[in-house]
Write a protein that holds these residues in place. Structure first.
Motif, short mmCIF file in Angstrom:
data_model
loop_
_atom_site.label_atom_id
_atom_site.label_comp_id
_atom_site.label_asym_id
_atom_site.label_seq_id
_atom_site.Cartn_x
_atom_site.Cartn_y
_atom_site.Cartn_z
N PHE A 219 -5.78 -1.11 4.24
CA PHE A 219 -6.87 -0.32 3.88
C PHE A 219 -7.01 1.04 4.97
CE2 PHE A 219 -8.05 -2.90 7.57
CZ PHE A 219 -8.91 -2.44 8.20
N HIS A 220 -6.19 0.83 6.00
CA HIS A 220 -6.48 1.88 6.99
C HIS A 220 -5.32 3.00 6.87
CE1 HIS A 220 -3.87 -1.24 9.11
NE2 HIS A 220 -3.37 0.14 9.45
N GLN A 221 -4.62 2.81 5.80
CA GLN A 221 -3.19 3.90 5.65
C GLN A 221 -3.57 4.72 4.27
OE1 GLN A 221 -0.23 0.63 5.67
NE2 GLN A 221 -0.10 0.87 7.89
N SER A 222 -2.92 5.69 4.50
CA SER A 222 -2.89 6.69 3.18
C SER A 222 -1.41 6.59 2.51
CB SER A 222 -3.28 7.96 3.65
OG SER A 222 -3.17 8.96 2.60
N PRO A 223 -1.38 6.49 1.30
CA PRO A 223 -0.03 6.44 0.84
C PRO A 223 0.47 7.90 0.52
CG PRO A 223 -1.70 6.25 -0.89
CD PRO A 223 -2.38 6.22 0.28
N LEU A 224 -0.38 8.72 0.51
CA LEU A 224 -0.09 10.12 0.20
C LEU A 224 1.14 10.75 1.00
CD1 LEU A 224 -3.53 11.56 -0.69
CD2 LEU A 224 -2.06 10.32 -2.05
N ALA B 212 -0.08 3.96 -6.46
CA ALA B 212 -0.46 3.29 -5.03
C ALA B 212 -1.97 3.12 -5.39
CB ALA B 212 -0.20 4.31 -3.93
N ARG B 213 -2.64 2.72 -4.05
CA ARG B 213 -4.06 2.69 -3.87
C ARG B 213 -4.42 3.86 -2.86
NH1 ARG B 213 -4.94 -2.43 -3.95
NH2 ARG B 213 -6.69 -2.47 -5.58
#
Length: 327
Positions: free
Chosen positions: A92-97, A113-114
């Motif tokens: 939840f604290h990470q970005s997939p972008l 991705a979420r």
């Protein structure tokens, strides 16, 4: 169909990606992109065809420098994978972008991705919500959004390939005192007292840990326990855990490895991350004050003097929890 599944964290995170990997594997090949701290677990996951290792500078801790050469090299490597679709699995604290950008530059035609952040053209399928569910379920939802589903008969539990036989005679209980983040485990003296208490209750205790934890395991085992510190590979550890009656462990990779081999877990769980998401994905008893002041801080070192969320747990509570799980 060739699917790239990315989970760039440590062994426990990779194990929790297992159900998503198996869903993708039901439709074809799976290439797993993971960090160096997750390779050992990746080698044990059913359904993985190939492993690509990369130390990601926005995931790894401590973080390596961002160097153009490294990014260009991994982009070329991923281009060579020729994946039809990529699943970017994050917490939840990470970005997939950032990784989605690298994958797009590598020519991956479909990325799922979420993301709570607007992805523009970086994602083809975006899950916007952030449900408070176990991490393994969260990852599986990404696979399902890509059109993958677990094969018939797969219950979605954690799993590893068949572990080797344990070198120990049954019965025994495993105590694993180490963790990559000190805030997420008991203090050494509390572990040592638990080994004494378990032995007094009639349990034979094996104490496990990696090579860097040999001093810790020797202290914790004391005169009562069998010290296996530094004497097992990750695969060998799976065998030791699989034959144990129960495993007593903090919030760290071997807790998830125990769940993956079907052994119940006594989880000394510090609330620096949510237990609902990160508790063992299998039968377990949770110990520790989940409303302590450190709750939700994601601290690696305890921010509260005395480490009260765990160090106020009486070793007798561990004995009771083991007996609850084994009777």
């Amino acid at each position: 169909m060739r699917t790239l599944v990315a989970r760039l964290d440590s062994d426990g995170d990779v194990l929790l990606a297992g159900p998503a990997v198996r869903a993708a594997a039901a439709a074809g090949e799976v290439v797993l992109l993971c960090g160096p701290r997750g390779v050992r677990a990746a080698e044990l996951l059913p359904g993985v065809t190939r492993i690509v290792e990369w130390e990601c500078p926005w995931i790894a801790h401590p973080a390596p420098d961002v160097r153009p050469f490294d990014v260009e090299a991994v982009t070329a490597l991923l281009h060579g994978v020729r994946a039809d679709v990529a699943l970017v699995l994050t917490s939840f604290h990470q970005s997939p972008l950032p990784l989605a950008l690298v994958l797009r530059l590598a020519g991956v035609p479909r990325i799922v991705a979420r993301s709570t952040d607007y992805p523009g053209s970086l994602l083809d399928v975006r899950l916007r919500d952030d449900p408070d569910v176990p991490e393994a379920v969260r990852a599986l939802e990404v696979a399902r959004a890509a059109g993958f589903e677990l094969p018939e008969g797969d219950d979605g539990r954690l799993a590893v390939v068949d572990p080797p036989p344990s070198p120990l005679d049954h019965p025994y209980v495993v105590v694993h005192p180490g963790a990559s983040a000190p805030a997420r485990t008991w203090s050494p003296d509390r572990w040592a007292k638990a080994v004494v208490a378990l032995t007094a209750a009639g349990h034979r205790v094996a104490v496990t840990g990696g090579p860097a934890e040999a001093g810790l395991t020797e202290h914790v085992a004391g005169a009562c326990g069998t010290d296996l510190g530094g004497r097992t590979s990750f695969r060998d550890l799976a065998g030791v855990l699989a034959d144990a009656d129960a495993v007593v462990v903090g919030n760290t990779g071997p807790a998830h490895l125990a769940a993956a081999v079907g052994t119940p877990v006594v989880s000394l769980f510090a609330p620096v991350v949510p237990a609902l998401r990160w508790a063992p994905h299998g039968r377990h008893v949770l110990l520790g004050d989940q409303n302590a002041p450190c709750r939700g801080t994601r601290a690696r070192d305890c921010p509260v003097p005395g480490h009260p969320c765990l160090d106020l747990v009486d070793p007798a509570a561990v004995v009771r929890a083991v007996e609850e799980l084994t009777t």
